[in-house]
Design a protein around this motif. Structure first.
Motif, short mmCIF file in Angstrom:
data_model
loop_
_atom_site.label_atom_id
_atom_site.label_comp_id
_atom_site.label_asym_id
_atom_site.label_seq_id
_atom_site.Cartn_x
_atom_site.Cartn_y
_atom_site.Cartn_z
N SER A 30 32.84 45.42 40.83
CA SER A 30 31.99 43.98 40.70
C SER A 30 31.43 43.68 42.24
O SER A 30 30.84 42.53 42.28
CB SER A 30 33.16 42.92 40.55
OG SER A 30 34.25 42.87 41.29
N ARG A 31 31.98 44.29 43.45
CA ARG A 31 31.50 43.81 44.81
C ARG A 31 31.04 44.78 45.44
O ARG A 31 30.81 45.06 46.64
CB ARG A 31 33.01 43.34 45.45
CG ARG A 31 33.44 42.01 44.83
CD ARG A 31 34.78 41.87 45.52
NE ARG A 31 34.55 41.69 47.10
CZ ARG A 31 35.38 41.70 48.04
NH1 ARG A 31 36.67 41.99 47.81
NH2 ARG A 31 35.00 41.59 49.28
N ASN A 32 30.63 46.05 44.53
CA ASN A 32 29.69 47.10 45.22
C ASN A 32 30.59 47.91 46.23
O ASN A 32 30.10 48.14 47.32
CB ASN A 32 28.31 46.61 45.60
CG ASN A 32 27.59 46.32 44.44
OD1 ASN A 32 27.33 46.98 43.40
ND2 ASN A 32 26.69 45.21 44.65
N ILE A 33 31.77 48.00 46.20
CA ILE A 33 32.91 48.53 47.06
C ILE A 33 33.08 50.08 46.64
O ILE A 33 33.34 50.07 45.50
CB ILE A 33 33.94 47.86 47.28
CG1 ILE A 33 33.71 46.45 47.87
CG2 ILE A 33 35.06 48.81 47.93
CD1 ILE A 33 35.08 45.70 48.17
N ARG A 76 40.40 43.73 48.40
CA ARG A 76 40.34 42.05 48.42
C ARG A 76 39.76 41.75 49.71
O ARG A 76 39.09 40.78 49.91
CB ARG A 76 41.78 41.49 48.09
CG ARG A 76 41.83 41.36 46.65
CD ARG A 76 42.95 40.41 46.36
NE ARG A 76 44.24 40.69 47.14
CZ ARG A 76 45.35 41.11 46.87
NH1 ARG A 76 45.30 41.72 45.65
NH2 ARG A 76 46.32 41.15 47.51
N ASP A 120 31.80 43.09 51.05
CA ASP A 120 30.98 43.45 49.84
C ASP A 120 30.16 44.79 50.33
O ASP A 120 29.83 45.10 51.45
CB ASP A 120 30.04 42.64 49.26
CG ASP A 120 30.75 41.48 48.50
OD1 ASP A 120 32.03 41.63 48.20
OD2 ASP A 120 30.33 40.44 48.05
N LYS A 121 30.01 45.68 49.41
CA LYS A 121 29.12 46.90 49.82
C LYS A 121 29.77 47.72 50.93
O LYS A 121 28.91 48.43 51.69
CB LYS A 121 27.60 46.66 50.17
CG LYS A 121 27.04 45.81 49.13
CD LYS A 121 25.61 45.49 49.60
CE LYS A 121 24.68 44.83 48.18
NZ LYS A 121 23.26 44.46 48.90
N THR A 140 41.50 35.02 47.34
CA THR A 140 41.19 36.45 46.59
C THR A 140 42.53 36.46 45.70
O THR A 140 42.42 37.56 44.82
CB THR A 140 41.38 37.48 47.71
OG1 THR A 140 42.70 37.21 48.54
CG2 THR A 140 40.16 37.44 48.76
#
Length: 394
Positions: free
Chosen positions: A244-247, A279, A283-284, A332
């Protein structure tokens, strides 16, 4: 006749001189004994044996405040230095008892040494020992005071943590009722209500898990567990949140390592480390999960690219409810118990968890467990080992 008197006079003089010599010799011997008693004073019978048997600090002081006897515990606490009391407050208590003759009990917080700011908490009793000496007994209560403070902090923190979601649920329920005629508002408040309820459920479950781990001491039903399977399960549990956070969740090669333990507990421990890493990562970014087998030790490492942890906070991150960034942790969804659960779960498996971090460069957490091939029975914690040893001696 004259010669007889001379003989008698000579004999008399010889007796006088001999008696005087004997008196001088006796006097010198007596002074020597008194000097010896002053230099090497004797304490009442049995005191030496009692001091040797004491696990706490015991000190005997003479009228000049010289320490004539001391237990090993007195030296380990740093209460004696160069045959004298090293703490001025202890000297004051000894002088008070010598002056009044009444025993004194006092709780003291003293500096452990002049080289640092570490302190010790002592429960001290000072009383007369015979007519010449003063006996000082000191019980180290530093750990007991620390645990009591942790208990109070835990109660205060858990009350605060529970109050937040419960209060939010109450407010949202009231808002939901007032917005009954507005479908959009109902959906909005309903989603918020679900989120807060989930947060409360997570907090409650974490408290239950931590309490169970702290009470168990050891893994009750240990089995052979595949570490590769544990890591794969923990990664899958965090995949949705990471995507969901492109991790990216990057895993290394399989180690094929096996340990004795509880698979669900180990999965929870690794899951908590990965969840924390996701957490706190931007992002990414990338979270790395690796396993390694070296000299009979299985290592599981979780590395993130987050903001890092300051050195002063690094030693405390495994404490219950301790947060480096309070606002961000709540934003978070963290409960503040995740790393404490990791610590106790790993310790109950006979292992340890380590943390490394550099502000601005991310953090690495490493779980270390004994390989099953190098142990023939499930691992015991230090407390369990001590209990087993005690049972064998009884």
């Amino acid at each position: 006749m004259d010669s007889t008197w001379l003989v008698l006079l000579s004999l008399a003089l010889g007796l006088v001189v001999g008696a005087g010599f004997v008196w001088l010799l006796f006097s010198a011997t007596s002074r020597s004994h008194r000097a010896t008693e002053i230099v090497n004073p004797s304490v009442p019978d049995g005191v030496d044996q009692v001091l040797e048997a004491l696990s706490t600090a015991g000190i005997v002081v003479d009228p000049s405040n010289n320490v004539v006897r001391a237990s090993p515990g007195a030296y380990s606490l740093g209460l004696v230095w160069n045959a004298a009391l090293s703490q001025p407050r202890l000297v004051e208590l000894v002088d008070q008892v010598r002056h009044t003759g009444d025993p004194v009990d006092e709780e003291l917080e003293l500096a452990r040494s002049a080289l640092g700011d570490a302190t010790i908490q002592l429960s001290v009793r000072v009383a007369r020992l015979g007519s010449r000496y003063i006996l000082l007994l000191a019980d180290d209560r530093t750990e007991a005071v620390r645990l009591e403070q942790m208990r109070r902090d835990f109660v205060a923190n858990i009350s605060h943590e529970l109050k937040t979601p419960i209060g939010a649920i109450t407010v949202l329920a009231e808002a939901l009722e007032s917005a009954a005629d507005d479908p959009d508002q109902v959906r909005h408040f309903s989603a918020r209500l679900t989120s807060e309820a989930a947060r409360l459920a997570r907090l409650t479950q974490d408290i239950i898990d931590l309490s169970r781990l702290q009470a168990a001491e050891i893994v009750p039903h240990a089995e052979r567990v595949s570490i590769d399977h544990v890591v794969a399960s923990a990664v899958d549990e965090n995949r949705v949140l990471a995507e969901s956070r492109n991790i990216e969740l990057a895993t290394g090669r399989h180690s094929h390592a096996v340990v004795f333990g509880d698979e669900s507990l180990l999965t929870t421990a690794v899951h908590n480390l990965i969840s924390n890493a996701v957490r706190y990562s931007p992002d990414k970014s990338r979270v790395g999960i690796g396993t390694r087998l070296h000299d009979g030790v299985v290592e599981i490492t979780v590395t993130d690219q987050g903001p890092g942890i300051p050195a002063d906070d690094l030693e405390r991150v495994f404490e219950r409810f301790y947060r480096v960034d309070q606002a961000r942790s709540r934003a978070t969804g963290g409960t503040g118990l995740g790393l404490a659960i990791v610590k106790h779960a790993v310790q109950n498996h006979g292992g340890e968890v380590r943390a490394w971090s550099k502000p601005g460069s991310g953090s690495t957490f490493t779980i270390r467990l004994p390989e099953a091939e190098h142990i023939t029975t499930p691992p015991l914690t230090p407390a369990a080992v001590a209990q087993a040893q005690g049972e064998r001696t009884t």
